[in-house]
Scaffold this active site. Structure first.
Site, short mmCIF file in Angstrom:
data_model
loop_
_atom_site.label_atom_id
_atom_site.label_comp_id
_atom_site.label_asym_id
_atom_site.label_seq_id
_atom_site.Cartn_x
_atom_site.Cartn_y
_atom_site.Cartn_z
N ASP A 124 0.88 -1.17 0.00
CA ASP A 124 0.00 0.00 0.00
C ASP A 124 0.91 1.22 0.00
OD1 ASP A 124 -2.10 1.92 0.44
OD2 ASP A 124 -3.26 0.34 1.41
N HIS A 125 0.32 2.39 -0.09
CA HIS A 125 1.07 3.62 0.11
C HIS A 125 0.89 4.05 1.56
CE1 HIS A 125 0.20 4.11 -4.39
NE2 HIS A 125 1.45 3.74 -4.26
N TYR A 130 -5.03 3.00 1.44
CA TYR A 130 -6.09 2.14 0.91
C TYR A 130 -5.91 1.86 -0.58
CZ TYR A 130 -8.31 3.51 5.32
OH TYR A 130 -8.58 3.74 6.65
N HIS A 131 -4.68 1.61 -0.96
CA HIS A 131 -4.35 1.20 -2.32
C HIS A 131 -3.73 -0.19 -2.25
CE1 HIS A 131 -3.70 5.82 -2.93
NE2 HIS A 131 -4.98 5.50 -3.03
N HIS A 132 -4.54 -1.19 -2.54
CA HIS A 132 -4.07 -2.58 -2.40
C HIS A 132 -3.36 -3.02 -3.66
CE1 HIS A 132 -8.14 -2.69 -0.16
NE2 HIS A 132 -7.22 -2.16 0.59
#
Lengths: 193, 540
Positions: B322-323, B476-478
């Protein structure tokens, strides 16, 4: 600052009541500042409506609560509240029972404290009642304790109506608050423009 | 086309399988929607299956109120605690259900809508600076798909970013001009040597054929009532207009394959009434996000694939990324005009490319929504009347804030795996998110904070909060859980996004990312999905 029916309609828009068309309740009182939408308000004479539990007493109580929680510089509270609540109740009937029960709860509390319903209290007593009941000190919860339900259905309903509306938020310098479709120009403008 | 059979959800919607489908797409987020729209437009029979519901667009103002006036009753986008159950057992807790929306449109329903191309260096990180790994494709290969993706998402942007990779034509719509708040930052940024530029937004700065221009609701994240912010329902609508069939509330339980283990034969899905059905198709596309895509493969274990479908590499679920968010904010002694809109108009990518292996990528943001709005203060205040108004005037109006996305490198130990000790509403093991970050990421978060502090101090801000290594969280970047590559031992899908193991199984979405960079991933998801659709069309 004068609140208008237009402000109430703007507040209703933020509150998710996108259209008032089809609402049958009459306008509570005259006014020339509407925007031509299907304005509605719950009339003080309209206490026997069968489709919701919010009648004249509940409305008067909401106006009384607004007088306690709104800043003193705000005028036109009566019309604003009646128009807003009319749209809310008609737009979302699930609120009606909660509002009515919260009014009953508040009245029972002030009957015990002052021997009078909330609407009959003085201005100081109205503010004092909310504080003594700890409404200022609880998290709103529609299913919670008495103070939490009063906070949710009465106090926060009214505070949301005012401060999520452009006119109310403008009291703090924000004329296009979140929830209001006020365009994409104001964010570029400085405080004096 | 609709299949035959009875309704199976209590809502008169036919959820029985289509008798003939060229393509079965699992997941109706941006990746699945784009693939479905492209292939349906090319004349193919497409069926899209999604676990979540089809949300009524008319409910969006009500959802907006849920956001503006949060309470205990309902999340903005409906969830199902049994359907969405998960565990989190890594060094850092991962709040999975805050990070996604299950339903038609997927997580674009609640996303912010920032859409940047990844940089050339992102695709060759291993060979250029010795971090992470190289992608099997380079920027030039993805470049035309980026341009197409910008068209599909009606991106509003400008060519003023000196750090951006080369592009071939302007963005489809003009950029949103900078904010008043941006103008306050400009001088301070210049003084500390930080170059700033516009932000590409998947948000209409002008009306398009189908959608209005942004009207400034200011609630982009988590809901845009006007539809000016792109979400994947646009391409679901487009797919359906071309004849695709999109079925909601049908979680796919497993994929079945042929005797040889070479091809997927069916997606087995459940309907709301508890029935199971098999959707057959010539090609299958799993586009269920960086968590559910590997989970579905792991749930589809078989004799041929005892460790999970398409998992002969053992890497399905591995390299979850994720970031990380880094941020800092405070107040000025003057109005800053926050909260008019819910999106950003200025960023800096100056610290994006990595000079060496000492740090990862940083993307700096200047927020237009710092601090609370008046209603936020009022709804939680412990005072009323004139006193409350004074509190609101004190609390609103002078905030400033900077954010940053920080790159996390792929680490094998970060992974999505099945948790056999807990099952979902269909008895399937839930996903276990094993997540943490390493020292390089920590150093980069600290570096982002240093830059933010320099700017805010130059600006004269009274710094009130910092999000640094100790209190950071995911953006919330999978990404990364079915990585792309040419070596079947080191990757799950090939450069066409087709699994090495099964010739008719494509995985679309951020799960195929080899590295994550620090750009919001959706434009790259869209570009890769369009690329995958091209390859699928060639095979059909």
């Amino acid at each position: 600052m004068q609140l208008s029916r237009r402000d109430a309609l703007a507040a209703l828009s933020v509150a998710g009541v996108g259209s008032l068309a089809g609402c049958g309740a009459p306008i509570a009182s005259g006014g020339s500042d509407g925007d031509g939408a299907a304005e509605t308000a719950v009339s003080t004479e309209d206490s026997d409506r069968s489709d919701d539990a919010v009648g004249s007493h509940e409305l008067a109580t909401l106006v009384a609560v607004a007088s306690a929680v709104y800043p003193s510089s705000v005028d036109g509270v009566d019309d604003f509240v009646r128009t807003y609540v009319g749209g809310r109740i008609d737009g979302d009937g699930t609120n009606a029972g909660g509002v009515a029960e919260a009014v009953t709860t508040l009245d029972e509390y002030t009957e015990g404290l002052y021997g009078a319903e909330y609407v009959d209290l003085s201005s100081d007593e109205r503010a004092e009642a909310l504080a003594v009941m700890s409404v200022d000190d609880v998290d709103p919860d529609p299913h919670g304790t008495d103070p939490q339900r009063v906070r949710h259905y009465l106090v926060n309903e009214l505070l949301f109506a005012l401060y999520a509306s452009p006119t109310g938020a403008s009291l703090a310098g924000l004329e296009n608050p979140p929830g209001h479709p006020g365009g994409v120009q104001s964010y570029r403008e400085g405080p004096d423009e | 086309m609709n299949g035959t059979g009875s309704a199976a959800g209590g809502d008169a919607i036919d959820r029985t399988p289509s008798p003939r489908a060229d393509v079965c797409v699992v997941g109706a987020g941006p990746a699945g929607a784009l693939v479905a729209a492209e292939l349906a437009a090319a004349g193919h029979e497409v069926v899209v299956l999604d676990a979540g519901p089809r949300f009524d667009p008319d409910d969006r103002t009500e959802r907006m109120e849920r956001h503006l006036r949060p309470g205990p009753d309902a999340p903005v986008w409906d969830t199902d605690p049994e359907r969405d159950a998960y565990t989190s057992t890594g060094d850092r807790h991962y709040p999975l259900n805050a990070a996604r929306v299950k339903g038609i449109g997927g997580s674009t329903l609640h996303w912010q809508g920032m859409v940047m191309r990844m940089h050339e260096q992102d695709f060759e990180l291993g060979s250029s600076v010795g971090l992470g790994a190289d992608w099997p494709i380079d920027y030039d290969e993805l470049r035309p798909y980026y341009a197409a993706a910008e068209e599909e998402l009606s991106v509003s942007g400008a060519a003023d970013n000196p750090f951006a990779p080369p592009r071939e034509r302007p963005h489809p719509l003009p950029a949103f001009p900078p904010s008043y708040s941006d103008s306050l930052f400009a001088e301070a940024c210049e003084a500390v040597g930080l170059a700033t530029h516009s932000v590409p937004n998947a948000r209409n700065s002008e009306p398009t054929d189908g959608e209005s221009a942004c009207v400034g609701y200011g609630t982009c994240k988590p809901v845009c009532p006007s539809g000016a912010k792109y979400d994947a329902t646009r391409h679901i609508d487009a797919a359906e207009a071309e004849g695709a069939r999109v079925v909601d509330r049908v979680p796919v339980q497993r994929l079945e394959h042929d005797d040889g283990g070479d091809r997927v034969t069916a997606a087995v899905y459940a309907t709301p009434d508890g029935e199971e059905h098999r959707q057959e198709a010539r090609e299958f596309v799993v586009a269920a996000g960086g968590v559910e895509t590997p989970r579905l493969l792991l749930l589809s274990e078989s004799e041929a694939y005892p460790d999970g479908l398409a998992n002969s590499s053992g890497l399905v679920g591995r390299y979850f990324m994720d970031h990380l968010f880094a941020g800092m904010g405070g107040t000025l002694d003057e109005p800053t005009r926050q909260k008019h809109v819910g999106f950003n108009t200025t960023e800096s990518h100056q610290f994006y490319d990595r000079p060496d292996d000492s740090r990862t990528a940083i993307k700096l943001e200047f927020l237009n929504y710092a601090g609370p709005a008046p209603a936020d203060i009022a709804l939680t205040a412990d005072s009323f009347g004139d006193e409350l108004l004074e509190e609101i005037r004190d609390g609103y109006g002078t905030h400033v804030a900077m954010g940053a996305l920080v790159e996390q490198l792929p680490r094998k130990e970060n992974r999505i795996r099945l948790d056999p000790s807990r099952t979902d509403d269909h008895g399937n093991p839930v996903p276990d998110v094993v997540w943490g970050f390493d020292e390089t990421t920590r150093r980069t978060i600290e570096r982002a904070n240093e830059i933010q502090r320099a700017v805010l101090e130059e600006l004269g801000a009274d710094i009130g909060w910092t999000v640094g290594p100790e209190n950071t969280g995911p953006a919330y970047h999978h990404m990364g859980t079915t990585r792309m590559g040419t070596d079947p031992d080191e990757s799950v899908v090939d450069p066409q996004l087709r699994t090495h193991d099964l010739s008719n199984l494509t995985l679309a979405g951020s799960s195929v990312f080899v590295t994550g960079g620090a750009m919001n991933p959706t434009l790259t998801i869209a570009a890769l999905s369009l690329k995958a659709a091209d390859h699928l069309a060639e095979r059909l």
